[in-house]
Design a protein around this motif. Sequence first.
Motif, PDB file in Angstrom:
ATOM      1  N   SER A   1      90.913 -45.154  24.106  1.00  0.00           N
ATOM      2  CA  SER A   1      89.681 -45.322  23.173  1.00  0.00           C
ATOM      3  C   SER A   1      89.542 -44.437  23.116  1.00  0.00           C
ATOM      4  CB  SER A   1      88.640 -45.954  24.116  1.00  0.00           C
ATOM      5  OG  SER A   1      89.028 -47.624  24.772  1.00  0.00           O
ATOM      6  N   VAL A   2      88.950 -43.343  24.227  1.00  0.00           N
ATOM      7  CA  VAL A   2      88.383 -41.680  23.238  1.00  0.00           C
ATOM      8  C   VAL A   2      89.557 -40.914  22.630  1.00  0.00           C
ATOM      9  CG1 VAL A   2      88.018 -39.755  24.265  1.00  0.00           C
ATOM     10  CG2 VAL A   2      86.938 -41.104  25.577  1.00  0.00           C
ATOM     11  N   ASN A   3      90.617 -41.545  22.476  1.00  0.00           N
ATOM     12  CA  ASN A   3      91.455 -40.596  21.783  1.00  0.00           C
ATOM     13  C   ASN A   3      92.223 -41.210  20.321  1.00  0.00           C
ATOM     14  OD1 ASN A   3      92.954 -38.426  23.780  1.00  0.00           O
ATOM     15  ND2 ASN A   3      93.945 -39.961  24.896  1.00  0.00           N
ATOM     16  N   VAL A   4      92.100 -42.014  20.387  1.00  0.00           N
ATOM     17  CA  VAL A   4      91.577 -43.226  19.183  1.00  0.00           C
ATOM     18  C   VAL A   4      90.846 -42.716  18.347  1.00  0.00           C
ATOM     19  CG1 VAL A   4      91.898 -45.321  17.875  1.00  0.00           C
ATOM     20  CG2 VAL A   4      93.478 -45.185  19.789  1.00  0.00           C
ATOM     21  N   ILE A   5      89.773 -42.096  19.152  1.00  0.00           N
ATOM     22  CA  ILE A   5      87.977 -42.517  18.239  1.00  0.00           C
ATOM     23  C   ILE A   5      88.574 -41.128  17.639  1.00  0.00           C
ATOM     24  CG2 ILE A   5      86.217 -41.688  18.328  1.00  0.00           C
ATOM     25  CD1 ILE A   5      85.952 -43.708  20.677  1.00  0.00           C
ATOM     26  N   TRP A   6      89.458 -39.534  18.603  1.00  0.00           N
ATOM     27  CA  TRP A   6      89.523 -38.228  17.860  1.00  0.00           C
ATOM     28  C   TRP A   6      90.561 -38.315  16.938  1.00  0.00           C
ATOM     29  CZ3 TRP A   6      88.592 -35.972  23.801  1.00  0.00           C
ATOM     30  CH2 TRP A   6      87.713 -35.034  23.496  1.00  0.00           C
ATOM     31  N   GLY A   7      91.308 -39.556  17.470  1.00  0.00           N
ATOM     32  CA  GLY A   7      92.615 -39.298  15.832  1.00  0.00           C
ATOM     33  C   GLY A   7      91.616 -39.480  14.532  1.00  0.00           C
ATOM     34  N   PHE A   8      90.926 -40.437  14.934  1.00  0.00           N
ATOM     35  CA  PHE A   8      90.462 -40.606  13.594  1.00  0.00           C
ATOM     36  C   PHE A   8      88.833 -39.548  13.184  1.00  0.00           C
ATOM     37  CE2 PHE A   8      90.895 -45.360  14.546  1.00  0.00           C
ATOM     38  CZ  PHE A   8      90.986 -45.867  13.423  1.00  0.00           C
ATOM     39  N   TYR A   9      88.280 -39.654  14.140  1.00  0.00           N
ATOM     40  CA  TYR A   9      88.044 -37.371  13.898  1.00  0.00           C
ATOM     41  C   TYR A   9      88.387 -36.699  12.947  1.00  0.00           C
ATOM     42  CZ  TYR A   9      85.430 -33.114  15.168  1.00  0.00           C
ATOM     43  OH  TYR A   9      84.627 -32.159  14.362  1.00  0.00           O
ATOM     44  N   TYR A  10      89.690 -36.148  13.403  1.00  0.00           N
ATOM     45  CA  TYR A  10      90.453 -35.546  12.967  1.00  0.00           C
ATOM     46  C   TYR A  10      91.054 -35.902  11.517  1.00  0.00           C
ATOM     47  CZ  TYR A  10      89.691 -32.495  16.594  1.00  0.00           C
ATOM     48  OH  TYR A  10      89.151 -31.767  18.353  1.00  0.00           O
TER      49      TYR A  10
END
Length: 214
Positions: free
Chosen positions: A134-143
């Motif tokens: 979940s953290v990785n997906v959120i970071w993906g959206f952030y970038y």
Amino acid sequence: MSDKDKLIYTLTVPCNDQKHQISLTKEGKLKLLNHSDNEIETELALEKLGGKLPECLKIQKAWESNSYYLKHRDDDHVLDEAVTYLNLAYNSRNLFKKKILGLFGVFIAGFIISVIISLIQQTFDLFWIYTFASVNVIWGFYYVFLLLDYGITLEFGIFFVSFIIIVGIFFSLISLHDFKILNIILFLIFMFLYIVPIVLNKVFLKVTSKIEED
């Protein structure tokens, strides 16, 4: 809290044929360490009579007045560089605070999503794996949003996020072990990308703590 504790950046500039220091406080104000309050008042009064300000006071005035800065930056490289570095130092501190808060936000959001998924599945056996994913997906959206701000196309953003999700699903179907490895790698990459700008800003400010005359 002492005055020293409130200072976030100190710049050395040439002034009156000497090396003077200008410090920036957390509140965004400048302290002229080599000029007393009485001296500053005197110099400002002399300026109104046609006198020339010492470089430190010119920098302070440019910091407080954008119109003054725009008027004098082209013919005073010391003033121009000083205001640029001071702005970078102030903005860097604010960026650091926002990034730390953002980091907590990413982890909290990932934690909440993982709880929801675990409750839906009625098991917490894969709770921490879901959290990392979940953290990785959120970071993906952030970038993606970060890249969009720099002019990257929406299509690239959609592809980037889709790629993360598809690869994650692909590895989860093949092997739980591979899924863990993938998420750890993505997590380390995103952490690296997140922290490096902060470190580079700190290094740059250390390097640019002194301005020399031509």
